[in-house]
Design a protein around this motif. Structure first.
Motif, mmCIF file in Angstrom:
data_model
loop_
_atom_site.group_PDB
_atom_site.id
_atom_site.type_symbol
_atom_site.label_atom_id
_atom_site.label_comp_id
_atom_site.label_asym_id
_atom_site.label_seq_id
_atom_site.Cartn_x
_atom_site.Cartn_y
_atom_site.Cartn_z
ATOM 1 N N GLY A 33 39.390 32.448 36.529
ATOM 2 C CA GLY A 33 40.346 32.790 35.485
ATOM 3 C C GLY A 33 39.748 32.654 34.104
ATOM 4 O O GLY A 33 38.790 31.903 33.897
ATOM 5 N N SER A 47 44.058 35.915 32.354
ATOM 6 C CA SER A 47 44.041 36.611 33.642
ATOM 7 C C SER A 47 43.188 35.824 34.623
ATOM 8 O O SER A 47 42.340 35.032 34.228
ATOM 9 C CB SER A 47 43.442 38.022 33.517
ATOM 10 N N CYS A 48 43.411 36.100 35.888
ATOM 11 C CA CYS A 48 42.616 35.484 36.944
ATOM 12 C C CYS A 48 42.286 36.564 37.970
ATOM 13 O O CYS A 48 43.141 37.407 38.277
ATOM 14 C CB CYS A 48 43.391 34.346 37.597
ATOM 15 N N ILE A 55 44.119 40.796 40.778
ATOM 16 C CA ILE A 55 44.225 40.223 39.434
ATOM 17 C C ILE A 55 45.617 39.657 39.198
ATOM 18 O O ILE A 55 46.619 40.320 39.493
ATOM 19 C CB ILE A 55 43.886 41.281 38.372
ATOM 20 N N THR A 56 45.638 38.445 38.707
ATOM 21 C CA THR A 56 46.867 37.794 38.275
ATOM 22 C C THR A 56 46.875 37.794 36.755
ATOM 23 O O THR A 56 45.922 37.336 36.126
ATOM 24 C CB THR A 56 46.930 36.347 38.792
ATOM 25 N N HIS A 57 47.938 38.312 36.182
ATOM 26 C CA HIS A 57 48.053 38.342 34.730
ATOM 27 C C HIS A 57 48.990 37.227 34.292
ATOM 28 O O HIS A 57 50.108 37.114 34.795
ATOM 29 C CB HIS A 57 48.586 39.685 34.255
ATOM 30 N N TYR A 58 48.552 36.435 33.346
ATOM 31 C CA TYR A 58 49.395 35.401 32.781
ATOM 32 C C TYR A 58 50.112 35.965 31.556
ATOM 33 O O TYR A 58 49.755 37.038 31.067
ATOM 34 C CB TYR A 58 48.547 34.182 32.431
ATOM 35 N N SER A 61 48.454 37.835 28.675
ATOM 36 C CA SER A 61 47.612 38.982 28.959
ATOM 37 C C SER A 61 48.224 40.253 28.395
ATOM 38 O O SER A 61 49.410 40.520 28.584
ATOM 39 C CB SER A 61 47.425 39.130 30.463
ATOM 40 N N GLN A 63 47.491 43.865 29.051
ATOM 41 C CA GLN A 63 46.674 44.611 29.989
ATOM 42 C C GLN A 63 46.070 45.875 29.389
ATOM 43 O O GLN A 63 45.089 46.396 29.916
ATOM 44 C CB GLN A 63 47.491 44.954 31.232
ATOM 45 N N THR A 67 40.812 43.122 29.884
ATOM 46 C CA THR A 67 40.542 43.420 31.286
ATOM 47 C C THR A 67 39.576 42.397 31.856
ATOM 48 O O THR A 67 38.518 42.150 31.285
ATOM 49 C CB THR A 67 39.911 44.817 31.432
ATOM 50 N N CYS A 100 43.936 32.038 42.653
ATOM 51 C CA CYS A 100 44.537 32.214 41.332
ATOM 52 C C CYS A 100 45.920 31.574 41.348
ATOM 53 O O CYS A 100 46.795 31.985 42.098
ATOM 54 C CB CYS A 100 44.652 33.697 40.986
#
Length: 122
Positions: A33, A47-48, A55-58, A61, A63, A67, A100
Motif C-alpha cells: 500500500g 491505495s493498496c 486494487i483497494t482504494h482508500y 485516493s 483514481q 494510480t 490489503c
C-alpha cells in the motif's frame, strides 16, 4: 524494510512517479500500500495493490489522478501521480502486508519504509 524514492518539489499540475522497493526480500508474496502524511495531519491511505494485482482504494485516493501498480520483475511497486495539487504535499510511505486491509485496519500493521517527501508548490 522498504525504500521509497521519487519524491521531489514540483509545481501544481505536475506529475511524479514514486517507487517502493524492498531491501532483502521479494514483494511477490505481499500486498503493498501507499500512504501519506501531511504536516500536522494523520497518516492516510491512498491505495493498496494485492499479490494478484487487485486494487483497494482508500478514501483519499483520486483514481483519475493517482494510480498504483506493481512490477514483480523489478520487485517494485509504483504510485503514479498526475495533476498534482498543493494539498498533495506530504511524506509518502509504502508498506507491505499479507493482504490489503480495508478502512484504517492497516494502522499498526505491516513493514514500512521511511518515506519520501513530495512538495507541491509554485
Amino acid at each position: 524494510q522498504l525504500v521509497e524514492s521519487g519524491g521531489d518539489l514540483v509545481q501544481p499540475g505536475g506529475s511524479l512517479r514514486l517507487s517502493c522497493a524492498p531491501s532483502g526480500f521479494t514483494l511477490d508474496y505481499y500486498a503493498v500500500g501507499w500512504f501519506r502524511q501531511a504536516p500536522g495531519k494523520e497518516r492516510e491511505g491512498i491505495s493498496c495493490i494485492s499479490i494478484g494485482g487487485d486494487i483497494t482504494h482508500y478514501p483519499v485516493s483520486e483514481q483519475d489522478r493517482i494510480t498504483i501498480s506493481r512490477d514483480n520483475a523489478k520487485n517494485t511497486v509504483y504510485l503514479q501521480m498526475h495533476n498534482l495539487k498543493l494539498e498533495d504535499t506530504a511524506v509518502y510511505y509504502c508498506a507491505a502486508f499479507s493482504v490489503c486491509w480495508g478502512g484504517r485496519s492497516w494502522h499498526g500493521r505491516g513493514t514500512w519504509g521511511q518515506g519520501t517527501r513530495v512538495t507541491v508548490s509554485s
